[in-house]
Structures are given as structure tokens and as C-alpha cells.
Write a protein that holds these residues in place. Sequence first.
Motif, short mmCIF file in Angstrom:
data_model
loop_
_atom_site.label_atom_id
_atom_site.label_comp_id
_atom_site.label_asym_id
_atom_site.label_seq_id
_atom_site.Cartn_x
_atom_site.Cartn_y
_atom_site.Cartn_z
N ALA A 6 0.85 -1.19 0.00
CA ALA A 6 0.00 0.00 0.00
C ALA A 6 0.88 1.23 0.00
O ALA A 6 1.97 1.24 0.59
N THR A 7 0.42 2.29 -0.68
CA THR A 7 1.17 3.54 -0.77
C THR A 7 0.23 4.71 -0.49
O THR A 7 -0.91 4.72 -0.96
N ASN A 22 4.65 -2.82 2.84
CA ASN A 22 4.33 -4.12 2.24
C ASN A 22 4.45 -5.21 3.29
O ASN A 22 5.20 -5.07 4.28
N VAL A 23 3.69 -6.25 3.11
CA VAL A 23 3.74 -7.41 4.01
C VAL A 23 3.59 -8.66 3.16
O VAL A 23 2.85 -8.67 2.18
N SER A 24 4.32 -9.69 3.50
CA SER A 24 4.24 -10.95 2.75
C SER A 24 4.34 -12.13 3.71
O SER A 24 4.92 -12.02 4.80
N THR A 25 3.77 -13.23 3.30
CA THR A 25 3.83 -14.44 4.11
C THR A 25 4.03 -15.64 3.20
O THR A 25 3.62 -15.62 2.03
N VAL A 26 4.67 -16.67 3.72
CA VAL A 26 4.95 -17.88 2.95
C VAL A 26 4.58 -19.10 3.80
O VAL A 26 4.96 -19.19 4.97
N LYS A 27 3.82 -20.00 3.22
CA LYS A 27 3.51 -21.27 3.85
C LYS A 27 4.02 -22.38 2.94
O LYS A 27 3.93 -22.27 1.71
N GLY A 133 7.92 -4.41 5.34
CA GLY A 133 8.80 -3.28 5.12
C GLY A 133 7.99 -1.99 5.09
O GLY A 133 6.83 -1.98 4.70
N ILE A 134 8.60 -0.90 5.54
CA ILE A 134 7.96 0.41 5.57
C ILE A 134 8.93 1.44 5.01
O ILE A 134 10.07 1.54 5.47
N ASN A 135 8.50 2.19 4.02
CA ASN A 135 9.29 3.27 3.44
C ASN A 135 8.60 4.60 3.71
O ASN A 135 7.39 4.74 3.46
N TYR A 136 9.37 5.57 4.18
CA TYR A 136 8.82 6.91 4.42
C TYR A 136 9.82 7.93 3.89
O TYR A 136 11.03 7.85 4.17
N SER A 137 9.33 8.88 3.12
CA SER A 137 10.18 9.97 2.66
C SER A 137 9.39 11.27 2.76
O SER A 137 8.17 11.30 2.58
#
Length: 296
Positions: A6-7, A22-27, A133-137
Motif C-alpha cells: 500500500a502507498t 508491504n507485508v508478505s507471508t509464505v507457507k 517493510g515500511i518506506n517513508y520519505s
Amino acid sequence: GFEMQATYLKNQGAFTWDLSANVSTVKNKVLSFGESIKSPIFAGASADYGGFDITRTQVGEVVQAFYGWRVGGIFQSQQEIDEYNGKDGDENSLYQPNAKPGDLRFEDINGDGKITADDRTILGSFIPDFSYGINYSAHYKNFDVTIFLQGVQGNKVYNGTKVLTQGMLRLFGAGKDVLNAWTPQNTNTDVPRAVDGDPNNNTRTSDRFLESGSYLRMKLLSIGYNIPQAKLSKVLGGSVSSFRIYAAAQNLLTFTSYSGYDPEIGSRFNSALTSGIDYGQFPQSRTFLIGLVASF
């Protein structure tokens, strides 16, 4: 696997900023090895780290699950050892043949009254429940700032460095935790007795060395200033079109409960099926930068 991003952008005149996450998961589950490979596959064993396998990969389970014994406490007396030896009704069938007061007591998973390789069980996985992860500028007039945060949640790390520093397998290289080793006068501890040769295999693969690998890390922090064009023209004429000064730090902060050098553990020397085992890999470096960027 699943990933979501999301942005969000915001413009408030002289102050502008944007935020993305962003968020991700793996099974996963091992379905088949094929006809040429026998299940299960064990990996991670090293004489320097207890001498037993650390992971098991088997059909129907997650890939390279941490696999070993569960610790049930410390034997506090010979009477307690004798009680465990007699639990199956046969005092000659020893629960742990080499156990002495101060040694670790392992859990009898299969209930046969003795500790064997069959009492090993799945202890956890190196795969996190999710990564993010989180990006902020942001920009304000001629100033700018960039922040990048990254983390994982719900994974386990096998702390091999704890085997070295707390296991007392050698007469050197111990950590300060061994000062709290069990003695008849120091029983309120989870560090077993100091003994030459480790006859009870206190350093065998167990949940004693398994820790949470969750962390949140500030991977990047950058702060900069662009000298206004009017000032550049006044001082340098038209020879420089832009001039930026900045300071940056990589891996500046890490929030984690992991007691080893670094929770961001990969695989040692590209070995197969050993991800998440901390053999003392060199930690991520903390780096500081100061720079100038000029355009002519």
C-alpha cells in the motif's frame, strides 16, 4: 505465498511526504522427494555445535524444521535422577544414563521411560509468519529525509553461538553466562553444571538454543539539504547547478529479543537446509555516511 503493498501520498504545500508499506507471508509443505531421495533428510550437524543434526526435512512437514530434544529443567539431586530412572518400573532402565545433579533433564516425548533419539521432535521453523517493510520519505523546503524499516515476525533462530559460549565444550571461548552455571549452592539457573566432556550431552540440539528471530530494523536513515539555487549562483556563479549535503546510516537500530550477534541469519557457506542456524556468521554492519552531491 501472499504479498500486499500500500502507498499513501500527501502534499501540504512546502511539506510533502509519502508512505508505502508491504507485508508478505509464505507457507510450505514438502510433498515429495521423488524416488531417488529417502525421507527424512537431516542437516546442520557439527562437532563444534553439539554434534547432532539441527534440522529435519520430511514429506508432510515444513522444509528444514528445527529438530531436537525439549529441555524439561535441571536435575537438582541424585534422588530426582533416581525417581526418573524408576518411572517405567525398571530402575535398571536409566532415564539418562550419564546424568548427574546439575545436568539438563530432557522430555520423554514417546513415554518409554528413557531418553533416546526417538524423543526428538519438531521445535520450530526458520520461516517467519510474515515479513514486512515500511518506506517513508518527506521534503520540507530544501530538506529531505528517508527512512526504511524492515522486519520479520514469528520465525525461530537456532543460536549456535550460545552452544559455543555457554556449552563449555572447550576450556576457552566461554561467555559470561557460564559464571551462572549450576552448583549445589546455585540452583536457580538454567545453565547446567560445568563438566569436562559433556557426558550428558547437555549441548545436544534442543530448544535450549532456539530463540525468537523476530526483529524490526531501521535499514536506512538519510537526511539531506539542497542548497538553494539563488545561493549557489551568488557564491559559485553558474558553474554548479545543484549541490546537496547528506548524512545517512544503514542498520542504525535493531529491535529484537534475540541474544546472538544478529537475528538476520541466512545460511552458512551456502549449505543446504541450514537456513536460520547461527554458526556465528558475521553480523550486518552498521554504516555511517556523509556525502556531497554536485551537478555541473
